[in-house]
Scaffold this motif. Structure first.
Motif, short mmCIF file in Angstrom:
data_model
loop_
_atom_site.label_atom_id
_atom_site.label_comp_id
_atom_site.label_asym_id
_atom_site.label_seq_id
_atom_site.Cartn_x
_atom_site.Cartn_y
_atom_site.Cartn_z
N ARG A 77 -1.18 -9.88 -8.27
CA ARG A 77 -2.50 -10.45 -8.59
C ARG A 77 -3.47 -9.35 -9.02
NH1 ARG A 77 -3.65 -14.99 -4.98
NH2 ARG A 77 -5.70 -14.89 -5.90
N GLY A 78 -3.29 -8.15 -8.43
CA GLY A 78 -4.19 -7.06 -8.77
C GLY A 78 -3.65 -5.74 -8.25
N VAL A 79 -4.06 -4.67 -8.90
CA VAL A 79 -3.71 -3.32 -8.48
C VAL A 79 -5.02 -2.56 -8.36
CG1 VAL A 79 -2.51 -1.19 -9.13
CG2 VAL A 79 -1.46 -3.40 -9.60
N HIS A 80 -5.20 -1.88 -7.24
CA HIS A 80 -6.48 -1.25 -6.93
C HIS A 80 -6.28 0.19 -6.48
CE1 HIS A 80 -7.58 -5.51 -6.71
NE2 HIS A 80 -6.54 -5.64 -5.90
N ARG A 81 -7.11 1.06 -7.02
CA ARG A 81 -7.13 2.45 -6.53
C ARG A 81 -7.83 2.47 -5.18
NH1 ARG A 81 -7.06 7.00 -10.58
NH2 ARG A 81 -6.70 6.03 -12.58
N THR A 82 -7.35 3.31 -4.31
CA THR A 82 -8.02 3.50 -3.03
C THR A 82 -8.37 4.97 -2.88
OG1 THR A 82 -5.86 3.69 -1.97
CG2 THR A 82 -6.94 1.56 -1.84
N GLU A 97 -4.86 17.53 -4.29
CA GLU A 97 -6.27 17.27 -4.62
C GLU A 97 -6.69 15.84 -4.28
OE1 GLU A 97 -6.70 18.17 -8.77
OE2 GLU A 97 -5.96 20.21 -8.52
N GLY A 98 -5.72 15.00 -3.88
CA GLY A 98 -6.03 13.60 -3.59
C GLY A 98 -6.31 12.79 -4.84
N ARG A 99 -5.76 13.24 -5.96
CA ARG A 99 -6.03 12.64 -7.27
C ARG A 99 -4.86 11.78 -7.72
NH1 ARG A 99 -4.40 15.31 -11.64
NH2 ARG A 99 -4.45 17.31 -10.56
N ILE A 100 -5.17 10.64 -8.33
CA ILE A 100 -4.16 9.79 -8.96
C ILE A 100 -4.56 9.64 -10.42
CG2 ILE A 100 -3.10 7.50 -9.02
CD1 ILE A 100 -3.72 7.28 -6.01
N ASP A 101 -3.72 10.14 -11.32
CA ASP A 101 -4.02 10.10 -12.75
C ASP A 101 -3.79 8.71 -13.33
OD1 ASP A 101 -4.65 12.83 -12.83
OD2 ASP A 101 -2.54 13.37 -13.13
N ASP A 102 -4.43 8.43 -14.47
CA ASP A 102 -4.29 7.12 -15.12
C ASP A 102 -2.84 6.83 -15.48
OD1 ASP A 102 -7.00 6.65 -14.91
OD2 ASP A 102 -7.45 7.29 -16.95
N ASN A 159 1.86 9.18 -6.28
CA ASN A 159 2.07 10.24 -7.27
C ASN A 159 3.55 10.55 -7.47
OD1 ASN A 159 -0.56 10.70 -8.13
ND2 ASN A 159 -0.98 12.07 -6.43
N ALA A 160 4.32 10.56 -6.40
CA ALA A 160 5.75 10.86 -6.51
C ALA A 160 6.47 9.80 -7.34
CB ALA A 160 6.39 10.98 -5.12
N LEU A 161 6.24 8.53 -7.03
CA LEU A 161 6.89 7.45 -7.78
C LEU A 161 6.41 7.41 -9.23
CD1 LEU A 161 6.81 4.62 -5.10
CD2 LEU A 161 8.84 5.84 -5.93
N GLY A 162 5.10 7.54 -9.40
CA GLY A 162 4.55 7.55 -10.76
C GLY A 162 5.03 8.74 -11.56
N GLY A 163 5.12 9.89 -10.90
CA GLY A 163 5.55 11.12 -11.57
C GLY A 163 6.99 11.07 -12.02
N TYR A 166 0.84 -1.18 0.00
CA TYR A 166 0.00 0.00 0.00
C TYR A 166 0.88 1.24 0.00
CZ TYR A 166 -2.97 3.73 1.70
OH TYR A 166 -3.62 4.93 1.82
N ALA A 167 0.55 2.19 -0.86
CA ALA A 167 1.23 3.48 -0.86
C ALA A 167 0.18 4.57 -0.76
CB ALA A 167 2.07 3.68 -2.11
N ASP A 168 0.48 5.60 0.04
CA ASP A 168 -0.46 6.72 0.13
C ASP A 168 -0.44 7.51 -1.18
OD1 ASP A 168 1.89 8.30 0.30
OD2 ASP A 168 1.64 8.68 2.43
N VAL A 169 -1.38 8.42 -1.31
CA VAL A 169 -1.52 9.20 -2.55
C VAL A 169 -0.23 9.95 -2.87
CG1 VAL A 169 -2.75 11.15 -3.62
CG2 VAL A 169 -4.02 9.40 -2.36
N ARG A 170 0.37 10.53 -1.87
CA ARG A 170 1.58 11.33 -2.09
C ARG A 170 2.71 10.49 -2.69
NH1 ARG A 170 2.95 16.14 -1.07
NH2 ARG A 170 5.01 16.82 -0.43
N LEU A 171 2.95 9.31 -2.12
CA LEU A 171 4.03 8.46 -2.63
C LEU A 171 3.67 7.86 -3.98
CD1 LEU A 171 6.84 7.29 -2.27
CD2 LEU A 171 5.79 5.35 -1.11
#
Length: 120
Positions: A77-82, A44-49, A24-28, A17-22
Motif C-alpha cells: 500500500r505504501g513505502v515510507h522512509r523512517t 551515516e544513517g543515510r538511505i539513497d534514492d 542499505n544492504a539489500l538495496g545495495g 520494517y527494516a533497519d537502515v543497515r539491512l
C-alpha cells in the motif's frame, strides 16, 4: 524503511520494517553498489534514492510470501522512509501488532540487519 500491506480498500494488515543497515544492504546488492559505499551510507544513517527504488522491488516480492490460497491477496500500500511520517493506521499497527516477528538477515559482503513483520 517501512512498507505496509493490505487488500484493496481494506485496512493495513501487515507492516514490514527494516533497519537502515539491512535496507542499505539489500538495496545495495540489488543495485550492485560497492559494499564500501553501502557501509558508508549505513554509518551515516543515510538511505539513497536508488536504495529506495530497490526496496520497493524487494517488498513487492515479499508480498508473495505473505499471501496464501486461503487469504485475500495483500499488496504493497505504501513505502515510507523512517524516521518520517506514517499514516495513523500504520503507526497503530506498529505500536500494537497482533503478532511481531523479527529476523536477523545477513547479506554476504554487505552486512547484517534486522527485518520485522508486524501483523494485525
Amino acid at each position: 524503511m517501512v512498507a505496509d500491506y493490505g487488500v484493496d480498500d481494506g485496512p493495513v494488515a501487515v507492516c514490514c520494517y527494516a533497519d537502515v543497515r539491512l535496507t542499505n544492504a539489500l538495496g545495495g546488492v540489488l543495485s550492485e553498489e560497492p559494499a564500501e559505499s553501502v557501509e558508508a551510507a549505513s554509518a551515516e544513517g543515510r538511505i539513497d534514492d536508488k536504495t529506495v527504488e530497490s526496496w520497493n522491488e524487494i517488498v513487492t516480492q515479499l508480498a508473495r510470501l505473505l499471501n496464501s490460497p486461503d487469504t485475500p491477496a495483500l499488496r504493497v500500500r505504501g513505502v515510507h522512509r523512517t524516521p518520517g511520517e506514517l499514516s495513523d493506521e500504520t503507526s497503530a499497527l506498529l505500536a500494537q501488532p497482533g503478532a511481531l516477528r523479527s529476523f536477523d538477515v545477513t547479506v554476504a559482503d554487505y552486512g547484517t540487519g534486522t527485518l520485522s513483520l508486524a501483523v494485525r
